[in-house]
Design a protein around this motif. Sequence first.
Motif, PDB file in Angstrom:
ATOM      1  N   GLU A   1      10.285 -27.007 -12.178  1.00 24.92           N
ATOM      2  CA  GLU A   1       9.126 -26.956 -11.507  1.00 24.92           C
ATOM      3  C   GLU A   1       9.101 -27.791 -10.450  1.00 24.92           C
ATOM      4  N   PHE A   2       9.680 -29.177 -10.616  1.00 19.84           N
ATOM      5  CA  PHE A   2      10.133 -29.995  -9.174  1.00 19.84           C
ATOM      6  C   PHE A   2      11.000 -29.183  -8.221  1.00 19.84           C
ATOM      7  N   MET A   3      11.987 -28.415  -8.795  1.00 21.36           N
ATOM      8  CA  MET A   3      13.003 -27.949  -7.836  1.00 21.36           C
ATOM      9  C   MET A   3      12.210 -26.753  -7.091  1.00 21.36           C
ATOM     10  N   THR A   4      11.438 -26.103  -7.756  1.00 17.45           N
ATOM     11  CA  THR A   4      10.665 -24.701  -7.191  1.00 17.45           C
ATOM     12  C   THR A   4       9.760 -25.478  -5.833  1.00 17.45           C
ATOM     13  N   SER A   5       9.275 -26.625  -6.256  1.00 13.71           N
ATOM     14  CA  SER A   5       8.368 -27.419  -5.187  1.00 13.71           C
ATOM     15  C   SER A   5       9.381 -27.781  -4.063  1.00 13.71           C
ATOM     16  N   PHE A   6      10.409 -28.158  -4.502  1.00 18.89           N
ATOM     17  CA  PHE A   6      11.310 -28.566  -3.556  1.00 18.89           C
ATOM     18  C   PHE A   6      11.682 -27.644  -2.412  1.00 18.89           C
ATOM     19  N   TYR A   7      12.028 -26.392  -2.814  1.00 16.24           N
ATOM     20  CA  TYR A   7      12.534 -25.209  -2.383  1.00 16.24           C
ATOM     21  C   TYR A   7      11.410 -24.918  -1.451  1.00 16.24           C
ATOM     22  N   ALA A   8      10.201 -24.815  -1.983  1.00 16.09           N
ATOM     23  CA  ALA A   8       9.118 -24.235  -1.136  1.00 16.09           C
ATOM     24  C   ALA A   8       8.801 -25.098   0.122  1.00 16.09           C
ATOM     25  N   ASP A   9       8.808 -26.684  -0.318  1.00 19.66           N
ATOM     26  CA  ASP A   9       8.560 -27.394   0.835  1.00 19.66           C
ATOM     27  C   ASP A   9       9.906 -27.174   1.941  1.00 19.66           C
ATOM     28  N   ALA A  10      11.070 -27.194   1.428  1.00 20.39           N
ATOM     29  CA  ALA A  10      12.133 -27.049   2.300  1.00 20.39           C
ATOM     30  C   ALA A  10      12.034 -25.793   3.233  1.00 20.39           C
ATOM     31  N   LEU A  11      11.462 -24.854   2.540  1.00 19.64           N
ATOM     32  CA  LEU A  11      11.498 -23.472   3.246  1.00 19.64           C
ATOM     33  C   LEU A  11      10.135 -23.003   4.026  1.00 19.64           C
ATOM     34  N   GLY A  12       9.165 -23.990   3.867  1.00 18.23           N
ATOM     35  CA  GLY A  12       7.939 -24.043   4.404  1.00 18.23           C
ATOM     36  C   GLY A  12       6.970 -22.804   3.806  1.00 18.23           C
ATOM     37  N   VAL A  13       7.155 -22.514   2.391  1.00 18.92           N
ATOM     38  CA  VAL A  13       6.426 -21.572   1.607  1.00 18.92           C
ATOM     39  C   VAL A  13       5.064 -22.073   1.800  1.00 18.92           C
ATOM     40  N   ILE A  14       3.943 -20.999   1.779  1.00 17.90           N
ATOM     41  CA  ILE A  14       2.720 -21.481   2.030  1.00 17.90           C
ATOM     42  C   ILE A  14       1.972 -20.418   0.887  1.00 17.90           C
ATOM     43  N   ASP A  15       2.572 -19.188   0.159  1.00 21.54           N
ATOM     44  CA  ASP A  15       1.656 -18.409  -0.399  1.00 21.54           C
ATOM     45  C   ASP A  15       2.311 -18.146  -1.764  1.00 21.54           C
ATOM     46  N   ASP A  16       1.589 -17.430  -2.723  1.00 17.67           N
ATOM     47  CA  ASP A  16       2.230 -17.285  -4.104  1.00 17.67           C
ATOM     48  C   ASP A  16       3.238 -16.205  -3.873  1.00 17.67           C
ATOM     49  N   GLN A  17       3.393 -15.393  -3.042  1.00 22.48           N
ATOM     50  CA  GLN A  17       4.673 -14.624  -2.891  1.00 22.48           C
ATOM     51  C   GLN A  17       5.923 -15.439  -2.690  1.00 22.48           C
ATOM     52  N   GLY A  18       5.944 -16.512  -1.860  1.00 26.14           N
ATOM     53  CA  GLY A  18       6.977 -17.229  -1.464  1.00 26.14           C
ATOM     54  C   GLY A  18       7.224 -18.086  -2.671  1.00 26.14           C
ATOM     55  N   LEU A  19       6.199 -18.817  -3.396  1.00 26.24           N
ATOM     56  CA  LEU A  19       6.366 -19.703  -4.573  1.00 26.24           C
ATOM     57  C   LEU A  19       6.821 -19.038  -5.658  1.00 26.24           C
ATOM     58  N   LEU A  20       6.469 -17.721  -5.956  1.00 27.03           N
ATOM     59  CA  LEU A  20       7.277 -16.973  -6.884  1.00 27.03           C
ATOM     60  C   LEU A  20       8.751 -16.696  -6.462  1.00 27.03           C
ATOM     61  N   THR A  21       9.016 -16.464  -5.267  1.00 21.99           N
ATOM     62  CA  THR A  21      10.562 -16.241  -4.912  1.00 21.99           C
ATOM     63  C   THR A  21      11.228 -17.287  -5.119  1.00 21.99           C
ATOM     64  N   CYS A  22      10.458 -18.718  -4.772  1.00 18.17           N
ATOM     65  CA  CYS A  22      11.311 -19.991  -5.166  1.00 18.17           C
ATOM     66  C   CYS A  22      11.769 -20.127  -6.463  1.00 18.17           C
ATOM     67  N   ARG A  23      10.569 -19.770  -7.335  1.00 21.79           N
ATOM     68  CA  ARG A  23      10.741 -20.162  -8.714  1.00 21.79           C
ATOM     69  C   ARG A  23      11.931 -19.129  -9.306  1.00 21.79           C
ATOM     70  N   MET A  24      12.121 -17.850  -8.901  1.00 17.93           N
ATOM     71  CA  MET A  24      13.051 -16.856  -9.364  1.00 17.93           C
ATOM     72  C   MET A  24      14.288 -17.441  -8.620  1.00 17.93           C
ATOM     73  N   LEU A  25      14.398 -18.077  -7.634  1.00 19.10           N
ATOM     74  CA  LEU A  25      15.462 -18.621  -6.914  1.00 19.10           C
ATOM     75  C   LEU A  25      16.054 -19.783  -7.701  1.00 19.10           C
ATOM     76  N   VAL A  26      15.206 -20.847  -8.234  1.00 15.67           N
ATOM     77  CA  VAL A  26      15.708 -21.675  -9.145  1.00 15.67           C
ATOM     78  C   VAL A  26      16.231 -21.238 -10.688  1.00 15.67           C
ATOM     79  N   ALA A  27      15.456 -20.229 -11.005  1.00 20.65           N
ATOM     80  CA  ALA A  27      16.075 -19.581 -12.460  1.00 20.65           C
ATOM     81  C   ALA A  27      17.527 -19.168 -12.034  1.00 20.65           C
TER      82      ALA A  27
END
Length: 214
Positions: A143-169
């Motif tokens: 979950e920390f890594m998901t937030s890290f990717y979201a912050d680094a990539l400028g993600v601001i919506d649920d779609q982007g957050l889900l993509t970040c979570r899938m990227l971590v997995a």
Amino acid sequence: MSSSHRLPRGRNALPPEEVDRLQRERLCRAMAEVMARKGYAATSVEDVLKHARVSRLSFYRLFGSKLDCFMAAFDHACELIFAQVMGAIGTFDKGGDPMEGYERAITVYLEALEAEWPYTRIYLVEVYAAGPEAVAHRRELNEFMTSFYADALGVIDDQGLLTCRMLVAATSALVTVPVAENDREGLRAVTPQLIAHVRTLWDCGAFGVGTGHA
């Protein structure tokens, strides 16, 4: 304990808290190095004591159990690996291309995994053999890594957050296989694969930002 591993005594003795810190580090390193060879289930406290050249009394003064020592080693692995990633990202211009930041981060991350191989096996492989507490800790890290990717990539919506979570997995799955097989070349091969695929996701707007979402 040989002279090269013996802590100073007498007038040159270290403060008790420094002795504890050094012995904790030695035991965590020993836990990682023994498990890299034997795995979690086959590693005993006695194995760790022999490798670290630390007494049983000292071990149980610092840790309540093998699992307790493992969790400390897991935390130390995270600190070692992510300190290097954060250092690389810290020098990146926040106003620059987010994908360049990602590429730097993932490159440094995989280099750190290889550099800290015994700790990497604890972090990626043995954690799943250590039981529910360790797995829950690993999930929190994801979950920390998901937030890290979201912050680094400028993600601001649920779609982007889900993509970040899938990227971590996906990243975890891709790097765990070569680490479990002690395949360093295989681990190195993951970097360009990830960069190319994440660039494609970015360009098609899968993160909710990027050229495809404009």
